[in-house]
Scaffold this active site. Structure first.
Site, PDB file in Angstrom:
ATOM      1  N   HIS A 198      -1.960  -9.911   1.247  1.00  0.00           N
ATOM      2  CA  HIS A 198      -0.663 -10.543   1.197  1.00  0.00           C
ATOM      3  C   HIS A 198      -0.021  -9.823   2.526  1.00  0.00           C
ATOM      4  CE1 HIS A 198      -1.869 -10.809  -3.044  1.00  0.00           C
ATOM      5  NE2 HIS A 198      -1.193 -11.758  -2.959  1.00  0.00           N
ATOM      6  N   ASP A 221       0.805  -6.287   1.528  1.00  0.00           N
ATOM      7  CA  ASP A 221      -0.179  -5.229   1.343  1.00  0.00           C
ATOM      8  C   ASP A 221      -0.524  -4.384   2.625  1.00  0.00           C
ATOM      9  OD1 ASP A 221      -0.674  -6.808  -0.979  1.00  0.00           O
ATOM     10  OD2 ASP A 221      -2.366  -7.860  -0.675  1.00  0.00           O
ATOM     11  N   MET A 247      -9.019 -14.803   4.800  1.00  0.00           N
ATOM     12  CA  MET A 247      -8.079 -15.297   4.078  1.00  0.00           C
ATOM     13  C   MET A 247      -6.920 -14.450   4.326  1.00  0.00           C
ATOM     14  SD  MET A 247      -6.549 -14.951   0.749  1.00  0.00           S
ATOM     15  CE  MET A 247      -7.295 -14.798  -0.734  1.00  0.00           C
ATOM     16  N   GLU A 264      -3.712 -22.166  -5.435  1.00  0.00           N
ATOM     17  CA  GLU A 264      -4.444 -21.555  -6.763  1.00  0.00           C
ATOM     18  C   GLU A 264      -3.587 -21.734  -7.915  1.00  0.00           C
ATOM     19  OE1 GLU A 264      -4.823 -17.484  -6.172  1.00  0.00           O
ATOM     20  OE2 GLU A 264      -5.152 -17.213  -8.103  1.00  0.00           O
ATOM     21  N   LYS A 289      -2.495 -21.576 -12.066  1.00  0.00           N
ATOM     22  CA  LYS A 289      -2.530 -20.711 -13.016  1.00  0.00           C
ATOM     23  C   LYS A 289      -1.370 -21.107 -14.175  1.00  0.00           C
ATOM     24  CE  LYS A 289      -2.063 -15.607 -14.146  1.00  0.00           C
ATOM     25  NZ  LYS A 289      -1.773 -14.393 -13.446  1.00  0.00           N
ATOM     26  N   GLU A 334      -9.398 -19.991  -9.848  1.00  0.00           N
ATOM     27  CA  GLU A 334      -9.613 -18.354 -10.141  1.00  0.00           C
ATOM     28  C   GLU A 334     -10.150 -18.582 -11.748  1.00  0.00           C
ATOM     29  OE1 GLU A 334      -7.199 -14.923  -9.706  1.00  0.00           O
ATOM     30  OE2 GLU A 334      -7.240 -14.639 -11.796  1.00  0.00           O
ATOM     31  N   HIS A 347      -7.998 -17.554 -14.635  1.00  0.00           N
ATOM     32  CA  HIS A 347      -6.675 -18.568 -14.887  1.00  0.00           C
ATOM     33  C   HIS A 347      -7.282 -19.728 -15.791  1.00  0.00           C
ATOM     34  CE1 HIS A 347      -4.738 -16.913 -11.062  1.00  0.00           C
ATOM     35  NE2 HIS A 347      -5.210 -15.843 -11.926  1.00  0.00           N
ATOM     36  N   ASP A 366     -11.798 -17.593  -6.463  1.00  0.00           N
ATOM     37  CA  ASP A 366     -11.233 -16.193  -6.874  1.00  0.00           C
ATOM     38  C   ASP A 366     -12.132 -15.915  -7.917  1.00  0.00           C
ATOM     39  OD1 ASP A 366      -9.301 -15.857  -5.016  1.00  0.00           O
ATOM     40  OD2 ASP A 366      -7.512 -15.863  -6.555  1.00  0.00           O
ATOM     41  N   ASP A 403      -3.703 -12.188 -18.044  1.00  0.00           N
ATOM     42  CA  ASP A 403      -4.700 -12.289 -16.933  1.00  0.00           C
ATOM     43  C   ASP A 403      -5.307 -11.011 -16.817  1.00  0.00           C
ATOM     44  OD1 ASP A 403      -5.804 -13.253 -14.600  1.00  0.00           O
ATOM     45  OD2 ASP A 403      -4.054 -13.021 -13.482  1.00  0.00           O
ATOM     46  N   ASP A 460      -8.245 -10.139 -15.040  1.00  0.00           N
ATOM     47  CA  ASP A 460      -8.920  -9.634 -13.794  1.00  0.00           C
ATOM     48  C   ASP A 460     -10.132  -8.949 -13.715  1.00  0.00           C
ATOM     49  OD1 ASP A 460      -7.135 -11.889 -12.436  1.00  0.00           O
ATOM     50  OD2 ASP A 460      -5.596 -10.217 -11.860  1.00  0.00           O
ATOM     51  N   ASP A 487     -11.126 -11.531  -6.886  1.00  0.00           N
ATOM     52  CA  ASP A 487      -9.661 -11.265  -7.240  1.00  0.00           C
ATOM     53  C   ASP A 487      -9.565 -10.496  -8.624  1.00  0.00           C
ATOM     54  OD1 ASP A 487      -7.078 -10.931  -6.990  1.00  0.00           O
ATOM     55  OD2 ASP A 487      -6.745 -13.241  -7.720  1.00  0.00           O
TER      56      ASP A 487
END
Ligand code: GLT
Ligand code: MN
Ligand code: MN
Length: 404
Positions: A72, A75, A106, A199, A201, A235, A238, A263, A273, A275, A305
């Site tokens: 991002h 980030d 990405m 994406e 969710k 993902e 999700h 993802d 979630d 992950d 992810d």
């Protein structure tokens, strides 16, 4: 030494299988800076790990055999960084990429962390927020392109509601469409070759998120001005949260030519979630996902992810990263094993050839319609036959369990 036939069989089954599960850049494994960089904050507890600098993440992932890192905007560049700070941070990051050969395939925008996005970004009721979200995304797209990104992800974590009194859901979809159309035009005007990957969710952090599944998103894409520029970033977690079979959604995106990114992670159904590390839950689901992607020779990035358990220290983070890639490669080998297994393939061949010539299911014409309306079927025989899926699934399980 003379081998008994059963020994021969065993050797034939074992010889084609590689045993090296070490990841290398050509496997195209990627991680988000936010994934290995996750400090273990949750709604009930503070961070448990120190933040890792982006350059350290790049170096460490490179040494583990990854291909690249995704990010991002924030980030890498903190929200309040000055222009000078931004340039220095980006320069240092690019140096780390050059030193290690790591790529940034990405990039995406943080449209969820800042309190300004509390009611969403592209679907906030406040028009100023919707405009600011476009501005932030244009800057973030520029950064992604500068770092070499070819895919740009849109995860609409805050694009939703807690109460349907808040928003008109049709109007919200129109706002989201206007935003993606605007940004497609921006990419074209800049001469970038970026593709967008949306994406879905179903919920979290909003009570309900708009465009909650692969299917909703896929239908939405065809209403855009430039549907060719836009695909999916599904993902595992999700779809699993919603109780769906993830590989079916991915297959639909693949079949439509819309699987632009993925993802990978793991999740127990019906929970927040999680992950989790890829393959650490629903091993059979993970196996059939790898089979789908590998059999299709899908050329995209194998992006993780996910993040380490909150119990872990930094070593646990690298164990998590190495384990994600290793499990993928082990499952890839299991797929080759499945595809080479004579018993499994003969069961599948028998299924494919059932009913004889596939042309007995005709394309419609006046003639074929008439013929089919009058055709006699041996329904008693058709009703009586079993499909041997218990046997097929048990053989699959035995491959996964390592006894076959
Ligand atoms: C966030 C989210 C993910 C998205 C990322 C991209 S950020 O961690 O949980 O599913 O893919 O914005
Ligand atoms: Mn994701
Ligand atoms: Mn997730």
């Amino acid at each position: 030494m003379c081998l008994a036939p059963q020994d021969d069989d065993i050797i034939n089954r074992l010889t084609p299988m590689p045993t090296d599960y070490s990841p290398h850049p050509e496997h195209h494994f990627t991680f988000g800076l936010w994934t290995v960089g996750n400090v273990g904050r949750d709604p009930f507890g503070d961070p448990v790990r120190a933040a890792l600098s982006p350059t350290r993440i790049v170096q460490q992932l490179a040494s583990l055999g990854a291909y690249g890192v995704n990010l991002h905007d924030n980030d890498l560049v903190p929200r309040d960084a000055s222009a000078t700070d931004r340039d220095r941070i980006v320069r240092e990051f690019k140096n780390a990429l050059a030193d290690t050969g790591m790529k940034v395939p990405m990039a995406t925008t943080n449209l969820f962390g800042d309190p300004v996005f509390r009611d969403g970004a592209f679907t906030s009721n406040d028009a100023r927020v919707r405009a600011y979200a476009l501005q932030k995304t244009m800057h973030s797209i520029d950064l992604g392109v500068e770092l070499g990104a070819e895919t740009y992800v849109f995860w609409g974590g805050r694009e939703g509601v807690e109460t349907n009194a808040a928003k008109d859901p049709q109007e919200s979809i129109k706002w989201f469409r206007d935003a993606i159309n605007f940004l497609c035009e921006y990419v074209r005007a800049q001469g970038y070759t970026l593709k967008f990957a949306l994406e879905p969710k179903p919920n979290e952090p909003r009570g309900d998120i708009f465009l909650p599944t692969i299917g909703h998103m896929l239908a939405f894409i065809y209403t855009l001005d430039h549907p060719d520029m836009v695909g999916l970033n599904p993902e595992v977690a999700h779809d699993t949260m919603a109780g769906l079979d993830f590989s079916h959604g991915v297959a639909q995106a693949l079949e439509a030519g819309k699987l632009f990114h993925i993802d990978l992670n793991a999740q127990k159904p019906g929970r927040f979630d999680q992950d989790l590390r890829f393959g650490s839950e629903d091993l059979k689901g993970a196996f059939f996902l790898v089979k789908l992607i590998e059999d299709a020779k899908w050329p995209g990035m194998r992006h993780f992810d996910s993040h380490a358990y909150r119990t872990e220290d930094e070593q646990g983070v690298w164990d998590f990263a190495a384990g994600s890639m290793r499990t993928y490669l082990i499952l890839k080998e299991k797929v080759a094993h499945f595809n080479a297994d004579a018993d499994i393939q003969s069961l599948r061949d028998e299924l494919r050839s059932r009913g004889g010539n596939p042309h007995i299911v005709p394309k419609f014409s006046a003639l074929s319609g008439r013929e089919l309306k009058g055709r006699a079927f041996d329904l008693d025989t058709m009703r009586a036959q079993g499909y041997a899926y218990e046997r097929l699934d048990q053989l699959t399980m035995e491959i996964l369990l390592g006894v076959r």
